[in-house]
Design a protein around this motif. Structure first.
Motif, PDB file in Angstrom:
ATOM      1  N   ASP A   1       0.818  -1.213   0.000  1.00 25.47           N
ATOM      2  CA  ASP A   1       0.000   0.000   0.000  1.00 25.47           C
ATOM      3  C   ASP A   1       0.853   1.265   0.000  1.00 25.47           C
ATOM      4  O   ASP A   1       0.393   2.327  -0.431  1.00 25.47           O
ATOM      5  N   TYR A   2       2.095   1.152   0.488  1.00 22.49           N
ATOM      6  CA  TYR A   2       2.951   2.331   0.608  1.00 22.49           C
ATOM      7  C   TYR A   2       3.944   2.470  -0.549  1.00 22.49           C
ATOM      8  O   TYR A   2       4.629   3.488  -0.645  1.00 22.49           O
TER       9      TYR A   2
ATOM     10  N   ARG B   1       8.275   9.893  -2.144  1.00 24.60           N
ATOM     11  CA  ARG B   1       7.823  11.022  -1.330  1.00 24.60           C
ATOM     12  C   ARG B   1       7.492  10.545   0.088  1.00 24.60           C
ATOM     13  O   ARG B   1       6.408  10.784   0.613  1.00 24.60           O
ATOM     14  N   LEU B   2       8.452   9.872   0.673  1.00 28.14           N
ATOM     15  CA  LEU B   2       8.262   9.264   1.990  1.00 28.14           C
ATOM     16  C   LEU B   2       7.820  10.252   3.074  1.00 28.14           C
ATOM     17  O   LEU B   2       6.963   9.909   3.904  1.00 28.14           O
ATOM     18  N   PRO B   3       8.382  11.469   3.121  1.00 27.82           N
ATOM     19  CA  PRO B   3       7.983  12.380   4.207  1.00 27.82           C
ATOM     20  C   PRO B   3       6.487  12.672   4.262  1.00 27.82           C
ATOM     21  O   PRO B   3       5.981  13.056   5.319  1.00 27.82           O
ATOM     22  N   SER B   4       5.773  12.468   3.143  1.00 33.95           N
ATOM     23  CA  SER B   4       4.326  12.707   3.171  1.00 33.95           C
ATOM     24  C   SER B   4       3.619  11.687   4.066  1.00 33.95           C
ATOM     25  O   SER B   4       2.472  11.909   4.480  1.00 33.95           O
ATOM     26  N   LEU B   5       4.286  10.569   4.358  1.00 34.94           N
ATOM     27  CA  LEU B   5       3.711   9.540   5.216  1.00 34.94           C
ATOM     28  C   LEU B   5       4.020   9.764   6.689  1.00 34.94           C
ATOM     29  O   LEU B   5       3.444   9.104   7.556  1.00 34.94           O
ATOM     30  N   TRP B   6       4.940  10.673   6.984  1.00 35.55           N
ATOM     31  CA  TRP B   6       5.465  10.805   8.339  1.00 35.55           C
ATOM     32  C   TRP B   6       4.547  11.628   9.248  1.00 35.55           C
ATOM     33  O   TRP B   6       3.727  12.435   8.778  1.00 35.55           O
TER      34      TRP B   6
ATOM     35  N   ASP C   1       9.940  13.086  12.247  1.00 32.47           N
ATOM     36  CA  ASP C   1       9.493  11.838  12.867  1.00 32.47           C
ATOM     37  C   ASP C   1       8.834  10.945  11.822  1.00 32.47           C
ATOM     38  O   ASP C   1       7.721  11.214  11.367  1.00 32.47           O
ATOM     39  N   PRO C   2       9.501   9.827  11.416  1.00 34.45           N
ATOM     40  CA  PRO C   2       8.940   8.968  10.363  1.00 34.45           C
ATOM     41  C   PRO C   2       7.884   7.973  10.838  1.00 34.45           C
ATOM     42  O   PRO C   2       7.507   7.083  10.096  1.00 34.45           O
ATOM     43  N   HIS C   3       7.411   8.099  12.087  1.00 33.52           N
ATOM     44  CA  HIS C   3       6.279   7.276  12.497  1.00 33.52           C
ATOM     45  C   HIS C   3       5.073   7.622  11.602  1.00 33.52           C
ATOM     46  O   HIS C   3       4.984   8.731  11.070  1.00 33.52           O
ATOM     47  N   PRO C   4       4.130   6.679  11.439  1.00 29.61           N
ATOM     48  CA  PRO C   4       2.997   6.923  10.531  1.00 29.61           C
ATOM     49  C   PRO C   4       2.203   8.173  10.887  1.00 29.61           C
ATOM     50  O   PRO C   4       1.743   8.332  12.019  1.00 29.61           O
ATOM     51  N   GLY C   5       2.067   9.059   9.913  1.00 31.38           N
ATOM     52  CA  GLY C   5       1.294  10.281  10.083  1.00 31.38           C
ATOM     53  C   GLY C   5      -0.124  10.108   9.569  1.00 31.38           C
ATOM     54  O   GLY C   5      -0.558   8.991   9.267  1.00 31.38           O
ATOM     55  N   PRO C   6      -0.883  11.204   9.439  1.00 34.65           N
ATOM     56  CA  PRO C   6      -2.291  11.116   9.013  1.00 34.65           C
ATOM     57  C   PRO C   6      -2.497  10.389   7.683  1.00 34.65           C
ATOM     58  O   PRO C   6      -3.408   9.570   7.558  1.00 34.65           O
ATOM     59  N   LEU C   7      -1.652  10.682   6.682  1.00 32.24           N
ATOM     60  CA  LEU C   7      -1.819  10.029   5.388  1.00 32.24           C
ATOM     61  C   LEU C   7      -1.549   8.532   5.505  1.00 32.24           C
ATOM     62  O   LEU C   7      -2.307   7.707   4.982  1.00 32.24           O
TER      63      LEU C   7
END
Length: 222
Positions: A177-178, A184-189, A194-200
């Motif tokens: 899914d990722y 564009r990994l930072p959009s997931l952070w 902090d690379p833990h899962p963010g809202p997106l």
């Protein structure tokens, strides 16, 4: 609830920051008291890293005294960022291990005691989930600091998926899914530091989880 408006679902989030597999095992008695209809275990790589200290990967403190270092780290955003930068410099200079190198060294070889212990405790956790008597599943969250293609922890995802098959419990690996976000990994952070899962990332995961298990939950609720 939006996907199945004719049914009401209650979700109890029991995630606690910093917990790992042994902590989850000790927590199962509380989970059982809630009488859940379905148990969804969200797995992340650090769940298996319970035999080492973060200090193993930290460079020398920027200030002499531990108390002062902890206070600054907990209450000063500037100090936290400087500390993170100092850690990255120390990794590049070879003075401390990177997190991915640490995990590979600790868990990469399944014949070593640390990897065997981690596998056994995960099996114990899954057995405990199943012993509660209701359906359950395992969700594998990839570490979003690295692209899925060539991910350094792919071996752990495959290992956990294998254990799930052996234990006959459904396993949903979110790596696929990722993949579209590899560039564009930072959009997931959670944020740019902090690379833990963010809202997106959470939204992507929720849609994948509902797609996989929503019909099961809807049937249970009838």
């Amino acid at each position: 609830n939006a996907a199945y408006p004719d049914t009401s679902f209650e979700v109890i989030n029991l995630g606690i920051c910093g917990q790992n597999v042994p902590d989850h095992i000790r927590f199962l008695h509380f989970v059982q008291q809630l009488h859940p209809d379905f148990i969804l275990y969200q797995w992340f790589i650090n769940d298996m890293d319970f035999m080492s200290s973060p200090a193993d990967m930290m460079p020398p403190r920027l200030v002499k005294y531990r108390y002062m270092d902890e206070e600054l780290n907990n209450h000063s955003a500037l100090y936290f960022l400087v500390q993170k930068g100092w850690q990255q410099v120390s990794v590049r200079n070879g003075k401390v291990k990177s997190y991915d190198r640490h995990i590979v060294d600790l868990l990469g070889d399944e014949s070593k005691p640390a990897a065997r212990t981690a596998n056994n405790r995960l099996s114990e956790l899954i057995d405990g989930i199943k012993a509660i008597g209701n359906p359950g599943a395992v969700i594998l969250f990839p570490h979003a600091a690295f692209p899925v293609s060539g991910h350094p922890f792919a071996f752990m995802h495959e290992r956990v998926a294998r254990i799930c098959r052996q234990k006959d419990i459904p396993c949903l690996d979110l790596r696929q899914d990722y993949i579209p976000y590899d560039n564009r990994l930072p959009s997931l952070w959670a944020n740019k530091y902090d690379p833990h899962p963010g809202p997106l990332a959470q939204d992507i995961a929720a849609k994948s989880i509902i797609s996989r298990f929503g019909a099961i939950w809807h049937k249970q609720a009838q």
